[in-house]
Scaffold this motif. Structure first.
Motif, PDB file in Angstrom:
ATOM      1  N   PHE A   1      -8.665 -42.196  56.372  1.00 52.14           N
ATOM      2  CA  PHE A   1      -8.898 -42.736  57.095  1.00 52.14           C
ATOM      3  C   PHE A   1      -8.762 -43.901  57.622  1.00 52.14           C
ATOM      4  N   MET A   2      -8.170 -44.990  58.705  1.00 52.42           N
ATOM      5  CA  MET A   2      -9.919 -46.260  59.028  1.00 52.42           C
ATOM      6  C   MET A   2      -9.584 -45.643  60.843  1.00 52.42           C
ATOM      7  N   THR A   3     -10.787 -46.106  61.007  1.00 49.15           N
ATOM      8  CA  THR A   3     -11.383 -45.730  61.991  1.00 49.15           C
ATOM      9  C   THR A   3     -11.748 -46.923  63.009  1.00 49.15           C
TER      10      THR A   3
ATOM     11  N   SER B   1     -14.172 -47.803  66.590  1.00 42.67           N
ATOM     12  CA  SER B   1     -14.568 -47.471  67.147  1.00 42.67           C
ATOM     13  C   SER B   1     -15.193 -48.015  68.253  1.00 42.67           C
TER      14      SER B   1
ATOM     15  N   ASN C   1      -5.870 -36.568  64.362  1.00 41.83           N
ATOM     16  CA  ASN C   1      -7.033 -36.826  64.586  1.00 41.83           C
ATOM     17  C   ASN C   1      -7.386 -34.885  65.361  1.00 41.83           C
TER      18      ASN C   1
ATOM     19  N   ALA D   1      -0.812 -43.173  63.610  1.00 42.24           N
ATOM     20  CA  ALA D   1      -1.502 -43.952  64.077  1.00 42.24           C
ATOM     21  C   ALA D   1      -2.118 -43.044  64.981  1.00 42.24           C
ATOM     22  N   GLU D   2      -3.195 -43.253  65.664  1.00 38.58           N
ATOM     23  CA  GLU D   2      -4.173 -42.100  67.242  1.00 38.58           C
ATOM     24  C   GLU D   2      -4.677 -43.346  67.724  1.00 38.58           C
TER      25      GLU D   2
ATOM     26  N   ILE E   1     -11.079 -45.032  70.731  1.00 40.88           N
ATOM     27  CA  ILE E   1     -11.272 -44.696  69.389  1.00 40.88           C
ATOM     28  C   ILE E   1      -9.429 -44.824  68.987  1.00 40.88           C
TER      29      ILE E   1
ATOM     30  N   SER F   1      -7.213 -45.337  64.730  1.00 44.21           N
ATOM     31  CA  SER F   1      -7.537 -44.346  63.838  1.00 44.21           C
ATOM     32  C   SER F   1      -5.742 -44.276  63.380  1.00 44.21           C
TER      33      SER F   1
ATOM     34  N   GLU G   1      -3.951 -43.387  59.820  1.00 46.89           N
ATOM     35  CA  GLU G   1      -3.410 -42.397  58.912  1.00 46.89           C
ATOM     36  C   GLU G   1      -2.752 -42.183  57.815  1.00 46.89           C
TER      37      GLU G   1
END
Length: 412
Positions: A39-41, A43, A139, A382-383, A403, A405, A407
């Motif tokens: 992951f890259m997140t 936030s 997530n 992606a989210e 947030i 994210s 993935e």
């Protein structure tokens, strides 16, 4: 519930504790499988955590990377006997890692319809997958995995709750191609206290490093579970009912107000209902409601602790649409998700809202799942999620977070 089997895009089949394994096997064989979830997140949250002693700015945007790996060994033995070991690996820094034995069990299909399982396994409660290869969003679910905050702690602090906790024990599962009804009954160390997932033996057999019953439980306490699933005709979906009862299963650290620092946890009753519907080609709709009631804990003097009893209501709605083949160059599906959980105390307490309202959370998320190489074993997803936590504890602010994210997930 074994709705945790197919990802809309990735199409990876998960082996679960309730699966039937009856077959005419001629000898033992071992196969390996697993995944790497990366992951890259980004936030942006107004986090009220007090780091006054440091220079860290908790209200600034946070950017970071995370990775979790799973390695599974699947064993098949003659006469319908299988085994599984599933290890989760989490880097912890300084070249160290945490290894979680999420599953370690044997399963014996003693006839085509019935399977007996013994060991540690991911419990039957809940709709969404506990592994990334079974998720409709990158997530993990908010409900089932996160609920409750200790007084004075950061709002949204996670604790083991609902279907977040692995169990150790036995179950009998029934599934037949001749009937739409399937199910399983479970007898385990417990559902809601993290210590119950340990291997627990008689006191006389305990040595250094072995685990005894958690101090929040009586020595003879066990958890009791039931899962019933009804398959809709023409493969249109499922309706599932979950039940779990855990005497003294409440964790003393999990009480939001007036924690039982020493003594027994309260008894916990969980009722869950979830459903999946496939109304048209490419569409999947899901809904879930979980109601949990936690009774009063007792302190070391065996006196009930006020405000340690509460109820939790959790709900989720999900819609997933897989774009038709040929409309795009690679497999793509889109998901919209809304979730809510809310704690409520039987009696009010200082710092809580009116009528005993306790901590709660809301989340809205949208996700895109893709297979950029058209391989079911590689996903780039992606989210975007908007989450709101409210602890209702005096002196703790409400937390709003946006947030994003990305993935990268491989399965093998």
């Amino acid at each position: 519930m074994n709705l945790r089997h197919l990802v809309p895009v990735m199409g990876v089949l998960a082996i679960t504790a309730g699966s039937s394994v009856f077959a005419e096997d001629k000898g033992p064989s071992v196969s390996f499988s697993g995944w790497s979830d990366n992951f890259m997140t980004v936030s942006n949250a107004n986090n009220p955590q007090n780091n006054a002693a440091t220079a860290k700015n908790d209200k600034a945007t946070e950017v970071g990377f995370a990775t979790t790996e799973s390695l599974k060994a699947n064993v098949k033995i003659g006469d319908g006997v299988t085994g599984k070991i599933n290890l989760f690996l989490h880097p912890t820094g300084n070249n160290a890692s945490t290894v979680d034995i999420r599953e370690g069990y044997m399963a014996w299909a003693f006839n085509p319809d019935w399977t007996f399982t013994a060991g540690k396994y991911i419990n039957h409660i809940g709709w969404l997958s506990p592994e990334p290869t079974g998720l409709y969003t990158p997530n993990a679910s908010l409900i089932g995995y996160q609920s409750g905050v200790a007084a004075g702690s950061v709002a949204g602090q996670a604790r083991l709750y609902g279907y977040a906790n692995d169990v150790t024990g036995i179950n009998f599962a029934y599934a037949s191609k001749d009937t739409p009804l399937s199910g399983s009954v479970h007898l385990v160390n417990g559902y809601f206290n993290g210590g119950d997932a340990n291997s627990i033996g008689p006191v006389s057999s305990l040595g250094a490093g072995n685990a005894n019953k958690p101090t929040t439980r009586e020595n003879a306490d066990l958890g009791y579970g039931l899962d019933l699933t009804f398959a809709l005709p023409k493969d249109m979906g499922y309706i599932d009912f979950d039940f779990a009862y855990d005497p003294h299963g409440g964790s003393n650290a999990g009480n939001t107000v007036g924690p039982v620092t020493t003594g027994l946890g309260g008894d916990v009753l969980l009722l869950g209902l979830n459903a999946t519907l496939k109304p048209a080609e490419g569409w999947l709709l899901g809904a879930e409601v979980i109601y949990t009631q936690t009774g009063k804990g007792k302190n070391s003097a065996k006196t009930s602790v006020d405000n340690s009893d509460f109820t939790t209501t959790q709900g989720m709605l999900l819609a997933n649409y897989a774009l038709p083949k040929g409309s795009v160059s690679i497999p793509v599906s889109l998901t919209a998700l809304a979730q809510i959980w809310q704690d409520k105390f039987k009696t009010g307490a200082p710092g809580l809202g009116a009528n005993g309202t306790g901590p709660g959370a809301r989340e809205i998320a949208v996700a895109v799942l893709t297979n950029p190489t058209s391989s079911a074993n590689f996903g780039l997803n992606a989210e975007l999620a908007f989450t709101s936590f409210d602890s209702k504890v005096a002196g703790t602010d409400k937390v709003n977070a946006t947030i994003f994210s990305i993935e990268a997930l491989i399965a093998f």
